[in-house]
Structure formats: structure tokens, C-alpha cells
Design a protein around this motif. Structure first.
Motif, PDB file in Angstrom:
ATOM      1  N   ASN B   2       4.289  67.644  50.216  1.00 39.55           N
ATOM      2  CA  ASN B   2       3.125  67.985  49.397  1.00 39.55           C
ATOM      3  C   ASN B   2       2.596  66.756  48.651  1.00 39.55           C
ATOM      4  O   ASN B   2       3.165  65.649  48.741  1.00 39.55           O
ATOM      5  CB  ASN B   2       3.451  69.134  48.435  1.00 39.55           C
ATOM      6  N   LYS B   3       1.535  66.978  47.875  1.00 39.18           N
ATOM      7  CA  LYS B   3       0.862  65.856  47.212  1.00 39.18           C
ATOM      8  C   LYS B   3       1.800  65.145  46.208  1.00 39.18           C
ATOM      9  O   LYS B   3       1.827  63.911  46.128  1.00 39.18           O
ATOM     10  CB  LYS B   3      -0.381  66.374  46.496  1.00 39.18           C
ATOM     11  N   LYS B   4       2.554  65.953  45.439  1.00 40.91           N
ATOM     12  CA  LYS B   4       3.458  65.369  44.439  1.00 40.91           C
ATOM     13  C   LYS B   4       4.526  64.494  45.112  1.00 40.91           C
ATOM     14  O   LYS B   4       4.843  63.396  44.659  1.00 40.91           O
ATOM     15  CB  LYS B   4       4.149  66.483  43.637  1.00 40.91           C
ATOM     16  N   GLN B   5       5.054  65.017  46.196  1.00 38.83           N
ATOM     17  CA  GLN B   5       6.087  64.263  46.918  1.00 38.83           C
ATOM     18  C   GLN B   5       5.530  62.954  47.477  1.00 38.83           C
ATOM     19  O   GLN B   5       6.181  61.904  47.425  1.00 38.83           O
ATOM     20  CB  GLN B   5       6.655  65.115  48.057  1.00 38.83           C
ATOM     21  N   LYS B   6       4.283  63.052  47.994  1.00 35.95           N
ATOM     22  CA  LYS B   6       3.647  61.834  48.524  1.00 35.95           C
ATOM     23  C   LYS B   6       3.451  60.804  47.418  1.00 35.95           C
ATOM     24  O   LYS B   6       3.682  59.609  47.603  1.00 35.95           O
ATOM     25  CB  LYS B   6       2.291  62.186  49.159  1.00 35.95           C
ATOM     26  N   ASN B   7       3.024  61.282  46.238  1.00 36.21           N
ATOM     27  CA  ASN B   7       2.827  60.366  45.104  1.00 36.21           C
ATOM     28  C   ASN B   7       4.139  59.690  44.709  1.00 36.21           C
ATOM     29  O   ASN B   7       4.174  58.485  44.431  1.00 36.21           O
ATOM     30  CB  ASN B   7       2.266  61.123  43.890  1.00 36.21           C
ATOM     31  N   VAL B   8       5.220  60.465  44.686  1.00 37.34           N
ATOM     32  CA  VAL B   8       6.535  59.910  44.338  1.00 37.34           C
ATOM     33  C   VAL B   8       6.946  58.855  45.364  1.00 37.34           C
ATOM     34  O   VAL B   8       7.402  57.761  45.021  1.00 37.34           O
ATOM     35  CB  VAL B   8       7.599  61.041  44.256  1.00 37.34           C
ATOM     36  N   LEU B   9       6.757  59.195  46.638  1.00 40.02           N
ATOM     37  CA  LEU B   9       7.143  58.270  47.713  1.00 40.02           C
ATOM     38  C   LEU B   9       6.356  56.959  47.629  1.00 40.02           C
ATOM     39  O   LEU B   9       6.929  55.863  47.715  1.00 40.02           O
ATOM     40  CB  LEU B   9       6.918  58.940  49.075  1.00 40.02           C
ATOM     41  N   ILE B  10       5.017  57.092  47.438  1.00 37.17           N
ATOM     42  CA  ILE B  10       4.171  55.886  47.352  1.00 37.17           C
ATOM     43  C   ILE B  10       4.555  55.049  46.123  1.00 37.17           C
ATOM     44  O   ILE B  10       4.686  53.821  46.211  1.00 37.17           O
ATOM     45  CB  ILE B  10       2.667  56.282  47.316  1.00 37.17           C
ATOM     46  N   SER B  11       4.813  55.733  44.988  1.00 41.54           N
ATOM     47  CA  SER B  11       5.216  55.005  43.767  1.00 41.54           C
ATOM     48  C   SER B  11       6.533  54.267  43.994  1.00 41.54           C
ATOM     49  O   SER B  11       6.694  53.116  43.574  1.00 41.54           O
ATOM     50  CB  SER B  11       5.393  55.980  42.599  1.00 41.54           C
TER      51      SER B  11
END
Lengths: 211, 93
Positions: B2-11
Motif C-alpha cells: 500500500n501507499k504507506k508501505q511504499k513511503n516507508v520503503l522509499i524513505s
């Protein structure tokens, strides 16, 4: 003609022999002390490892040498000691390993020593400078081995300039030699990496004959 | 993902890149150092005595590859936990 050749030969030998000594005012046996409260006397050591080269220094140097400046080669004797505690390599953890029982065993053998037996291949290099090889007994971690080091020594008589460093005549000594760690029973693992068996050691010290 | 997981991964990826950029900026040392040696300039008397420059140690923290890997591991573990926590819960129909 024969007498002239013989005289020239004797003169040449006399100059050559004298050139291997120091031409200074001081007469008789001189004692040069290498204890340096300023901590500028230094022994450095380096080793190559597969990952990175290790460089270290030690400033806790003590000991003395004695010699007759007119007969340096035959009269030189003395002993220099380096405190294991004063050794630094730039990484605190590695310094602890260096002082541990597996390595230099500071608790059991707090000093590394070099006792001079004699010199060889002595050559003059300028008015008050000699180069050659010094032979002696090197003691590390309770094991003593014969070592030959290349050295150069420079004798400076006391002057305004030398007094800035220390009172008395000064003797500057540089010497270098290699030590095989296996000869001294050292397990050469430090912080997960292998240290080369051979460690290069450099002495860079000044002694004074002030009493 | 999901979007939150993608944000965590990119960060996490950006942080790890920053960690290795900092490591490279400090000279790409293998081991972390807390002191560096500096050669003192030779004085006239030291030149006359034929000495080599004396080295002195100065306190300075130089992160090595070990510290970079440790920081990256911490970032990976934290981001992994966050990705796990942010996963979509299955809804009962």
C-alpha cells in the motif's frame, strides 16, 4: 715512492676510520638519555592488512645509550624501552586488543625493549652523522630475538638552537626494522581481520647527555 | 504494497543512500576511527637532527564501513517493522 704510497694509505685509513666517529668536543664516554617528558620521541609501527593498512605510534620511550664519540662503533651500548600502554592506532577497540593477553600482553610485559649489542657497516654521512646497522636483542611479549636495524645517528653539540629541545648535546636517532609476529607467539587477528606477519617499526628519537 | 508501505520503503532506501554518501564523504574508511594522526611540521632542530615528522593523534570521528552497515541494518529493521505494521488487514466478507 713506497713510503709515499704507504703514508697516503695510512692517512686514508685514518680519515676513513675517523669519519665513522663524531668529531665533537665531548671526550670519553657520553650517556644519552631518551626519556622525553614532552612526548615528542616516537616509535611508529605499521602493518598491511587485506582490508586496510594499520598505523600506530608509541611515545612512552625511556632508556639510554652510552658511547665514546671518538670510537662510536666499538663503544656503543644501551637499551631503549617502549611502554605498551602508550601505543595508539586510532581505534580504541583495536588499542585494547593490542594490549590484551593474545597480543602484546601489557599486564605481563608492560614494555618492549631493544638492547644494543653492537654496530656494523658503519659509514659517515656528513660531519656529525653516521649510518649503519645496529644489532641487538629485541624483547616483545617475553620473547627475545636478535634483530638488526638500519639506523642513522646525528650528534649536535649544545647550542642556542639545541637548548630549545633539551639541555646538553643531542643525539638524533632514526632506526627501522621489521618484526615477524610469529617469532613472538602473537595471534595476528585484530577486530576480525588478519594483520600481516611482518610489522615495520621506526624509531624517531632524540637523546640528551645533560646530567 | 500500500501507499504507506511504499513511503516507508522509499524513505528507508533514501536514508541508506545518505548513510553511504556520508561514509564516502569521510574517505570510505573500512573501520570506524575515533582518532586521526596529523604530521607535525619539522622544526629547525629536528631537521638538523635528521628526524622524521612526529605524528600526533587528534580526536575525530570517522565513520567506517562497519558503522555504515550497522546504520543500514538499523534502518532496514525499523522500516521492515513499519512495513509489517502497515500491511492491509484482510476484511471478513
Amino acid at each position: 715512492m713506497k713510503h709515499t704510497v704507504a703514508a697516503l694509505l695510512v692517512l686514508f685509513l685514518a680519515i676513513t676510520i675517523n669519519a665513522q666517529n663524531f668529531s665533537v668536543k665531548a671526550k670519553g664516554e657520553q650517556k644519552f638519555n631518551f626519556a622525553d617528558p614532552g612526548g615528542r620521541n616516537q616509535v611508529s609501527f605499521s602493518s598491511e592488512t587485506p582490508l586496510e593498512d594499520i598505523f600506530g605510534t608509541a611515545n612512552g620511550i625511556s632508556g639510554s645509550v652510552t658511547f665514546d664519540p671518538a670510537n662510536f662503533g666499538k663503544t656503543l651500548k644501551g637499551k631503549l624501552s617502549v611502554s605498551v600502554k602508550s601505543m595508539q592506532t586510532g581505534i580504541s577497540l583495536r588499542d585494547e586488543h593490542l594490549r590484551s593477553a593474545n597480543w602484546l600482553n601489557e599486564a605481563g610485559f608492560p614494555e618492549v625493549t631493544f638492547e644494543i649489542n653492537g654496530v656494523s657497516e658503519l659509514k659517515a654521512d656528513g660531519a656529525n652523522k653516521v649510518k649503519g646497522k645496529v644489532n641487538g636483542k629485541f624483547s616483545l611479549r617475553g620473547v627475545t630475538k636478535d634483530i638488526t636495524a638500519e639506523f642513522e645517528a646525528t650528534y649536535l653539540e649544545e647550542s642556542e638552537m639545541t637548548q630549545k629541545r633539551a639541555p646538553g648535546d643531542l643525539l638524533g636517532v632514526r632506526a627501522e626494522f621489521d618484526v615477524n609476529l610469529n617469532d613472538f607467539g602473537i595471534q595476528n587477528d585484530v577486530v576480525g581481520t588478519k594483520v600481516a606477519k611482518m610489522i615495520e617499526i621506526d624509531f624517531n628519537v632524540v637523546g640528551s647527555n645533560a646530567k | 504494497m500500500n501507499k504507506k508501505q511504499k513511503n516507508v520503503l522509499i524513505s528507508a532506501i533514501i536514508l541508506i543512500v545518505i548513510v553511504f554518501t556520508v561514509w564516502a564523504g569521510y574517505g570510505m574508511e573500512i573501520f570506524t576511527k575515533n582518532k586521526v594522526f596529523v604530521e607535525m611540521p619539522l622544526t629547525d632542530i629536528e631537521k638538523a637532527l635528521g628526524l622524521a615528522p612526529t605524528k600526533t593523534w587528534q580526536d575525530k570521528f570517522i565513520p567506517g564501513l562497519d558503522a555504515a552497515f550497522a546504520a543500514s541494518a538499523v534502518i532496514s529493521i525499523i522500516s521492515g517493522l513499519l512495513i509489517f505494521l502497515f500491511k492491509n488487514k484482510k476484511k471478513d466478507i
